[in-house]
Design an enzyme around this catalytic site. Sequence first.
Site, PDB file in Angstrom:
ATOM      1  CG  ASP A 247      67.602  22.507   7.231  1.00 23.97           C
ATOM      2  OD1 ASP A 247      67.206  23.685   7.235  1.00 23.97           O
ATOM      3  OD2 ASP A 247      68.625  22.112   7.836  1.00 23.97           O
ATOM      4  CE  LYS A 269      67.780  17.300  10.646  1.00 23.22           C
ATOM      5  NZ  LYS A 269      69.014  17.995  10.751  1.00 23.22           N
ATOM      6  CB  THR A 330      70.877  31.892  16.396  1.00 23.52           C
ATOM      7  OG1 THR A 330      70.135  30.745  16.786  1.00 23.52           O
ATOM      8  CG2 THR A 330      70.898  32.905  17.521  1.00 23.52           C
ATOM      9  CG  MET A 382      63.137  22.858  17.555  1.00 29.10           C
ATOM     10  SD  MET A 382      64.218  21.446  17.405  1.00 29.10           S
ATOM     11  CE  MET A 382      65.610  21.940  18.399  1.00 29.10           C
TER      12      MET A 382
END
Length: 459
Positions: A247, A269, A330, A382
């Site tokens: 993605d 995405k 992450t 996000m």
Amino acid sequence: MSDSHLPIIIDARRRRFFVIGGGAVAKRKVKTLIAAKAQVTVIAPHIDEAILSLAGEQLVCFERVAGDEAYQAGDYVILATDDARTNEHQARLARKAGALVCRTDEPEDNDFSFPAVVDRAPLKIAISTGGATPALTRLVRDRIEAFIPNDYSRLGQWLESLRLRLRGDGSSKERGAFWRRLMQSQAPDQVLARQEESANKIVEGLLSGQEVTAGEAFLVGAGPGDPDLLTFRALRLIQMSDIVFYDRLVSPAILGLLPEDCERHYVGKARSDHAVPQGEINQRLVNEALKGRRVLRLKGGDPFIFGRGGEEIQQLAEAGIPFQVVPGITAASGCSSYAGIPLTHRDHARSVRFVTGHMKDGTCNLPWNELIHPQQTLVIYMGLVGLPEICSQLIAHGMPKETPIALIEKGTLPDQRVHTGTLATMPEYVAGRDIHAPTLTIVGSVVSLHQTLNWRSGQ
Ligand code: SAH
């Protein structure tokens, strides 16, 4: 290394080894030899206590000068004194008797030498420049140490016991074909991933003459962007995939590590613009694996953190396809490290909370009362579009409006930028600037540390 150097492996139990010298160099050699089950004799006028204390079944020590009667043809003699003349004299005596000589002080005069070893018994990897440049030997050894995980020992043991089990079965040609196909199958990697049961199934399938076509899938976290932050396992699986679904968050530098003939599929995405619907991605992973291919699902960051990785493997599990999951760094870890913002610095925070600021129906549906805790760092994934709402809701629910906030743009990538402000100032700051996704937001007192701990150039 001279072209005349030939690496060979000898069974140390079948030969006599002499170490001449009783100091630190001698001690290292004695330890190596004892570990290889060799019979060792140390001869030197003075022998360190550390060596004497090892004396026993495998090691005999004599505190004297070695005479010419000491050696026989076929012995291995290691000259480890700090006196070049002694070493030279002993070398002459040893060679006269037909023994082989290793001079630790004069590698050019060696009949044999000790390589550096990466030990994954039963696998041993020997590295040598024949004494020409020990620094290079060490460098290469360290690299191999890092790239060949300890689990190769388990793989070696698994293969060894299989070889012993099959010894004598079939013709040597059939055995050759079996081993070739086994090593090209997924079995070795399944053993490395502690999935021996699946690997054993492949063995049984091959032995009963079936074609092994079962594919498998790898759900791999690609980290936040900098390819240096991949795990070793991620890199290995990336390098052996037949087909990849990736993605937007997977950086071009990481895609550059795929094999040239690997088939690439972008599945999107971008925010609210899923190039391929999730259900269809899940189904395509299954379909490709059923064709017998190694399917790589490459996702930004960690696949289990706001990544829907769970849904993808659920479908694989239901279809009975073997899969493995590789964690990635992450965005919260990558961005905070590269921005110099320790998420749980003890003077500032006792906990950290990861939330998604994704907007649904124009609002972020977050448990605001739980987010305003003074000793808690908030990391918002996000959250760029929702930033004004996030700031005003946090203030409305009681968080001081001076609370520091950082926006990390393209974290860990070469063009990373870190924007800082307060809950009160950040919405206006962002409105006046051209900020590009992906961005990660960090809220809390730890953000103030960025001033002093920022270690990367740029903003
Ligand atoms: N599984 C991913 C997160 C996917 S959600 C992980 O573990 O990181 C996507 C969000 O992650 C982005 O909107 C952004 O908030 C954050 N993100 C991912 N990579 C980032 C990067 N390099 N810099 C800043 N934020 C990033």
